[in-house]
Design an enzyme around this catalytic site. Structure first.
Site, PDB file in Angstrom:
ATOM      1  N   SER D 129     -11.813 -17.336  18.267  1.00 35.95           N
ATOM      2  CA  SER D 129     -12.337 -16.045  17.794  1.00 35.95           C
ATOM      3  C   SER D 129     -11.912 -15.747  16.361  1.00 35.95           C
ATOM      4  O   SER D 129     -10.832 -16.136  15.917  1.00 35.95           O
ATOM      5  CB  SER D 129     -11.825 -14.904  18.677  1.00 35.95           C
ATOM      6  OG  SER D 129     -12.340 -15.010  19.965  1.00 35.95           O
ATOM      7  N   GLU D 244     -14.135 -26.989  34.769  1.00 35.22           N
ATOM      8  CA  GLU D 244     -13.436 -26.316  35.893  1.00 35.22           C
ATOM      9  C   GLU D 244     -13.191 -24.835  35.617  1.00 35.22           C
ATOM     10  O   GLU D 244     -12.379 -24.461  34.790  1.00 35.22           O
ATOM     11  CB  GLU D 244     -12.086 -27.028  36.105  1.00 35.22           C
ATOM     12  CG  GLU D 244     -11.099 -26.293  37.015  1.00 35.22           C
ATOM     13  CD  GLU D 244     -11.502 -26.364  38.466  1.00 35.22           C
ATOM     14  OE1 GLU D 244     -11.893 -25.306  39.008  1.00 35.22           O
ATOM     15  OE2 GLU D 244     -11.457 -27.477  39.033  1.00 35.22           O
ATOM     16  N   SER D 383     -17.022 -11.785  27.308  1.00 34.55           N
ATOM     17  CA  SER D 383     -16.989 -10.487  27.982  1.00 34.55           C
ATOM     18  C   SER D 383     -17.899 -10.509  29.202  1.00 34.55           C
ATOM     19  O   SER D 383     -18.803 -11.335  29.313  1.00 34.55           O
ATOM     20  CB  SER D 383     -17.440  -9.380  27.030  1.00 34.55           C
ATOM     21  OG  SER D 383     -18.838  -9.480  26.831  1.00 34.55           O
ATOM     22  N   ASN D 384     -17.670  -9.598  30.124  1.00 33.18           N
ATOM     23  CA  ASN D 384     -18.501  -9.572  31.326  1.00 33.18           C
ATOM     24  C   ASN D 384     -19.967  -9.301  30.985  1.00 33.18           C
ATOM     25  O   ASN D 384     -20.860  -9.720  31.721  1.00 33.18           O
ATOM     26  CB  ASN D 384     -17.942  -8.555  32.326  1.00 33.18           C
ATOM     27  CG  ASN D 384     -16.669  -9.084  32.996  1.00 33.18           C
ATOM     28  OD1 ASN D 384     -16.095 -10.081  32.553  1.00 33.18           O
ATOM     29  ND2 ASN D 384     -16.246  -8.428  34.057  1.00 33.18           N
TER      30      ASN D 384
END
Lengths: 375, 398, 375, 398
Positions: D129, D244, D383-384
């Site tokens: 980021s 994974e 983020s969701n």
């Protein structure tokens, strides 16, 4: 660990789905549910032919001895296809007979598709508490009779035999003192008021006035059988709901991809995309719980069965509410017409949510299990 | 800051209550409170009783037959009517087409239509939505082509509420196919008895015949029935959207339904006690009741800006109003439990089909249909998603 | 009906806001809450100068006799500005003194800003039930003493005088038998453990060991005063929360308009636009209820006051949770740093939600009012 | 359909439990269970205990030091570690950079870095980021310019977790500013001790120093530290994203926290009874518990597709996993009530600052900080909202 259907489960589900697509489509179903009888003899014959009435009956009574996991894949297809025949009422009754014991001949006839059953368990005051029973058993054990009023009996007007809960002794909500009895639908002392339910199925009010009845098991000891059988039935309803949701979700996804407004498919709007993602998550979580319930519904560990079945009813019920309401919403006006299947899946999901305990009932039951308090 | 009604408001409320007590027919009140279906006669009967009192159009200017009430009084009127269980005065005439005719119509249109609307001589319906034009209303395709003294209308409207009873329909039609999509639209008043109009019922999920498709096949409409200027119809439709919309919150109706719900939950039992005493169910009802209290204050805050149109604030009232209505309907079904499963359409229509075992059963029987029906509220009148777009754009500047 | 501030209310709010912008900005506040004292004498002086300590005190004691509606506009600004001084603790104490009566001289000194108060009401076991009191009153009425442990006393380490709830008689959760007492912070028998709270304010644990105390009112009869005062305080917290939410919402809206990802402002994404619309609706509904609570918090109709205040705490609490969590979410990583005010509003809103009753407490209280059961 | 663990699975679980009972230091267990903060030493100590057992990298191929466990066994291992209160094995080395090195790195990189990762000789952090590149990661601006045998790196990374302890950072850097934004990115391994690197703490809302800004000012990185090919870094980063990810559901940890919550709610009182017996609060806990049961089955369904990467299904697990974690944290604060208000940073760091009155107070004191800290989970790792975009696009085809 394996979450896939076994080969014979898959074959049966495929055959069932092919029959529904061919002979039990939306228009055919509409004619059936609006017919005076409210059911289709041809459809019933087909369900019997496919082996569905024999599936949950033990092999000793000519059945296939299928467990809840086998029923899972059948119920899923019936939910997807919105099949409105009184199949669930019959197999729930068969489960009662099997658990109560002593009705092997009748079970054989059920397996052969010759007899339809219905379970008259609820009363006006009982809501979701099946131990809240005012109906009374009278007479000696070998010549019992039942009096009382049972409400919202699914398939009650279509059944040949009724299984009735009534009280041999005890207070109105006691678990002790409950009996299960078998009553011939053609007997005296019986008034059946058949009507349609909100999902197009049939349900009846049944008044028993000293109706001759056969006790299933010892008088006053039926609660464990009643609870185990309705848990098994509740797990089946979870599977049916997942099938219905799956189909409704798919129809909604198609609609979002084809319906255009403002020059684009409405599925290109992010707010609707995220709604669909939320519905997808609900559906997958519900599917997981319905599978778990199917795996535990015929378990010998009663607390584990109660815990898992109630958990599944909660999670599937929440998903059914969200997916149902949102699928209708995303269809816009089309979602609330009688003309598209969307509304019919929604109505069936609503009806399932009112049958054998609602979300709050099962949430309370889940939190009421002794294990819940162990940290 | 002063959140109390004035003594004059209280006196006015009493006057309204007295009128309702004396004039609202008990059979109508019973139908409305019991979630039964209203027929054409029911609506017309009540409209004419109110019109005889001179109160049928409180929002109109006095010269057209309005009452001269201020916004708070109009709110009190709406609330008391809803609480009493009065049928609604349908909005299509009084609140939808009339303001447009007043603002943009010809003198002849005003003289002819407004008194007939006031006294319910004409039943109006709204011809906006089309199969391809829902949320995206401006993409409508019904055409009106000028032919001498007439427009010739072809196309189809849909979701037309109660068109089966209607004498007149007000329509948005495309008069200039070449223009930008909002610019070529006109506002026409069409007699439903005109040759070439076909009304096809759309049966809804509760099996009620509430809405329709309306087909126009070379329907000839006199040019006198054009409202305002050709190709200006979109402006008039938008004018209507910005009009009086605090009623959309339906606070009075939801208060009545909350009472019904509590009465139901007092009768229903859980573990031998009233369902209303169950902490989990009580908490759900309390939450809706509190949301409704908040909504009422939000409505009053909007009204307190006296006679300024609420504008985009109306989107909030629409969203919350419908959410509260839907939550109440859903809780009623939940309270009724399995008793909500039977579907008795004869009872809904006010006839007695099945013999019911008890008054409780009769109260429970309409609830699922009511719940299903009310799913429409978050879809119609600009879906709640569209309302959120409006809030984001018009209020938040996103 | 009028929802606008009166002219003098507006002027006071404006003056307060100007001072905060000038002297109590984010950096200044940070220095104060991380200072050993945890409060600012200069800030307190300014609050006194603006008349805030005098505002809720009756005119007879040199105050302005302001009601909850006047406090609404003040608390809203303090919420917006995240003012962490022990002002709320002091005015809540003043409200107790006023309702209990008999401490006119002390109220004068509070109005003049010479004395800070704190209310020691909660105990380790009581959670939100302020009638759950184990602390005991001993000694004669004119020479009372208090023993017990009070927890999470806001401003307890900063106060000159403590108002303490303790039990004169009755069982641990009885409403009968509760007394309110005044204890000098410098007296013997008192141990105050001052610490920081999660919102940067100060709270203390206070142990009373036969601490000399002055009874406020007759022994054992204080519950109505305690309840009325904390309802008044709860209404003030609603106003503060609305101010904080308003500011947090505004900051989030600005962030959505300026923060760019994928080449556009993130506020152009519809899913985030709808989230903001949801937050806006929460905020407006909460504002409505906070206003209603302010209008009824000093009402003589105790049931109406309880009903409205608890309703407001529920609705404001739900809004605070949604707006707080979503504002942080929409800020992304920046929302969870100590470096932006967003997280501080969120933390203050969380703390308000734990003070004088949480959402469930007030929901239960609302549904427990007799009027709730009248259909 | 068979939802039971096999006897072999059960035996394996017992083996893991025995190992944990014998080897997990009680002070670490206490810190983890009590929501206290872990220091560098805590992580390293536990990692080395596990590495000594040969179990530090169960997901790795056996030739690099993996365990050869199947997916169900790896799940059991994760679950039991979490249930026991073991510190996590931090993912940056073992699960993030190592698979990339294995798949795309040079022989020298593999030989040097993999054993050091396995034994926690190097502490790794992740340089993805940037201030202007969060959700839109591909717009990153940190540059690496080739200068002889080195890249010269300039720019800034942010949200770099525990970089203050790190020996190495793996970075996405822009090596071709002219290319389409995903195409000009390379994957570099950088020694944190290199001149020109500055680490600035970002203090989070719970006042923990968990993340950092990392500044690069003409940092010289040997070209040997380029992984794979220049300008192919985006491909490697995406490879990692598809790896994974069932662990992200954190089922074991949430089970542990659910136990903590119930124990807390058994101690806390409401009306003289345990809070856990309050129907409303019990219903909330039950709802989360059921969600967690469902999530566990969903994880097992994903795992049952043995060693197929879960792909976009991982987005579901990420969303639900974090929602459950956040709900549990929030319910703990709710259960603690006012006792959650005091903020005691000394206690959080494992020191005893304020004298606490009781063990209950000490258990309650970290909870608000824990709740605040866990707000990050719906923001980090995509983020969701981004996860929902992925579901809509990759699974639903919208």
């Amino acid at each position: 660990m394996d979450f896939e259907p076994k080969e014979e489960q898959r074959q049966l589900a495929d055959a069932l789905r092919r029959w529904i697509e061919r002979d039990y489509g939306f228009a055919a179903r509409r004619d059936i549910i609006h017919s005076p009888a409210g059911e289709s003899p041809e459809a019933w014959r087909m369900l019997v032919e496919l082996g569905l009435t024999a599936l949950p009956v033990p092999e000793a009574q000519g059945g296939f001895g299928g467990g809840a996991a086998d029923m899972f894949f059948v119920m899923q297809e019936l939910g997807r296809g919105l099949v409105a025949e009184p199949y669930f009422a019959t197999v729930l009754g068969a489960r009662v007979l099997q658990l109560a014991g002593g009705q092997e001949e009748l079970l054989e006839r059920v397996a052969a598709g010759e007899v339809k059953l219905a379970c008259a368990l609820g009363e006006a005051q009982s809501r979701h508490d099946l131990a809240d029973i005012a109906a009374k058993v009278s007479g000696p054990v070998d010549a019992a009779a039942v009096s009382g009023v049972k409400t919202v009996v699914e398939g009650g007007g279509q059944a040949d035999m009724l299984i009735v809960s009534a009280r041999s002794h005890g207070g109105q909500r006691d678990r002790d003192g409950i009996s299960l009895l078998l009553v011939d639908a053609g007997t005296s002392g019986l008034v059946i008021r058949d009507g349609r339910a909100i999902d197009g199925r049939r349900c009846a009010g049944v008044t028993f006035d000293h109706a001759p009845a056969t006790l299933l098991g010892d008088p006053g000891t039926a609660w464990p059988v009643l609870e185990a059988a309705t848990d098994w039935g509740a797990a089946l309803l979870c599977a049916e709901a997942v099938g219905a949701m799956d189909a409704l979700f798919g129809a909604t996804l198609d609609y979002l991809k084809t319906r255009r407004q403002f020059g684009v498919p409405i599925g290109s709007f992010q707010a609707l995309q995220h709604r669909m993602a939320d519905m997808f998550i609900h559906l997958e979580q519900a599917r997981s719980m319905a599978m778990l319930a199917a795996a535990k519904a015929d378990s010998g560990d009663a607390e584990e069965r109660r815990r898992v079945v109630s958990a599944a009813r909660v999670r599937v019920g929440e998903a059914a509410r969200f997916v149902g309401q949102q699928a209708v919403q995303l269809h816009g006006g089309m979602g609330i017409t009688d003309e598209l299947p969307a509304a019919h899946w929604f109505k069936r999901l609503t009806a399932i949510g009112l049958t054998l305990g609602d979300v709050d009932h099962h949430l309370r039951r889940f939190a009421g299990q002794p294990g819940f308090r162990v940290a | 800051m002063d959140l109390n009604y004035s003594p004059e408001d209280d006196a006015f409320r009493q006057q309204v209550r007295d009128f309702l007590a004396a004039n609202l027919p008990p059979d109508l009140r019973r139908k409305v409170r019991g979630h039964l279906r209203l027929g054409k006669d029911d609506y017309v009967r009540w409209h004419r009783i109110v019109a005889a009192q001179g109160w049928a159009a409180p929002g109109w200017p006095v010269e057209y037959g309005g009452t001269g009430w201020n916004a708070v009084q109009r709110h009190i009127w709406d609330e008391e009517c809803a609480l009493a269980g009065a049928p609604p005065i349908l909005p299509f005439g009084v609140n939808m087409v009339a303001p447009v005719i007043m603002a943009f119509g010809s003198a002849a249109q005003k003289a002819h239509f407004l008194p007939r609307i006031l006294h319910c001589d004409d039943w109006w319906c709204q011809g906006y939505s089309e199969p391809g034009a829902g949320s995206d209303l401006a993409s409508l395709a019904t055409t009106a082509v000028r032919d001498g003294g007439h427009y010739v209308v072809n196309g189809q409207k849909t979701w037309t509420t109660l068109a089966q009873h209607a004498d007149m329909i007000f329509c948005l039609v495309r008069t200039d196919p070449a223009a930008r999509k909002q610019d070529g639209i006109s506002f026409l008043l069409i007699d439903m008895k005109s040759p070439g109009i076909t009304v096809r019922p759309i049966v809804m999920l509760d099996e009620e015949h509430e809405v329709n498709e309306v087909f126009f096949d070379n329907v000839r409409v006199p040019v006198e029935n054009l409202v305002g200027k050709e190709n200006q119809g979109w402006t008039y439709a938008k004018f209507l959207l910005g009009h009086e919309r605090t009623g959309i919150a339906a606070v009075g109706r939801s208060k009545r339904e909350l009472r019904f719900l509590k009465a139901l939950a007092l009768r229903q039992q859980l573990g031998g006690r009233p369902l209303l005493d169950d902490p989990v169910f009580a908490a759900k009802i309390a939450q809706v009741e509190i949301e409704l209290m908040a909504l009422e204050v939000t409505v009053l805050r909007t009204i307190a800006q006296e006679d300024r149109a609420p504008g985009p604030q109306a989107s909030l009232l629409k969203i919350k109003g419908t959410e509260v209505q839907q939550a109440l309907a859903e809780l009623m079904v939940e309270a009724a439990g399995p008793a909500a499963l039977p579907f008795d359409s004869a009872l809904l229509e006010g006839r007695h089909g099945i013999a019911h075992d008890s008054a409780d059963e009769m109260q429970a029987a309409p609830l699922a249909a009511y719940y299903f029906n009310y799913r429409k509220t978050s879809i119609y009148g600009g879906s709640n998603e569209i309302q959120k777009n409006i809030i984001a754009r018009m209020i938040l500047g996103l």
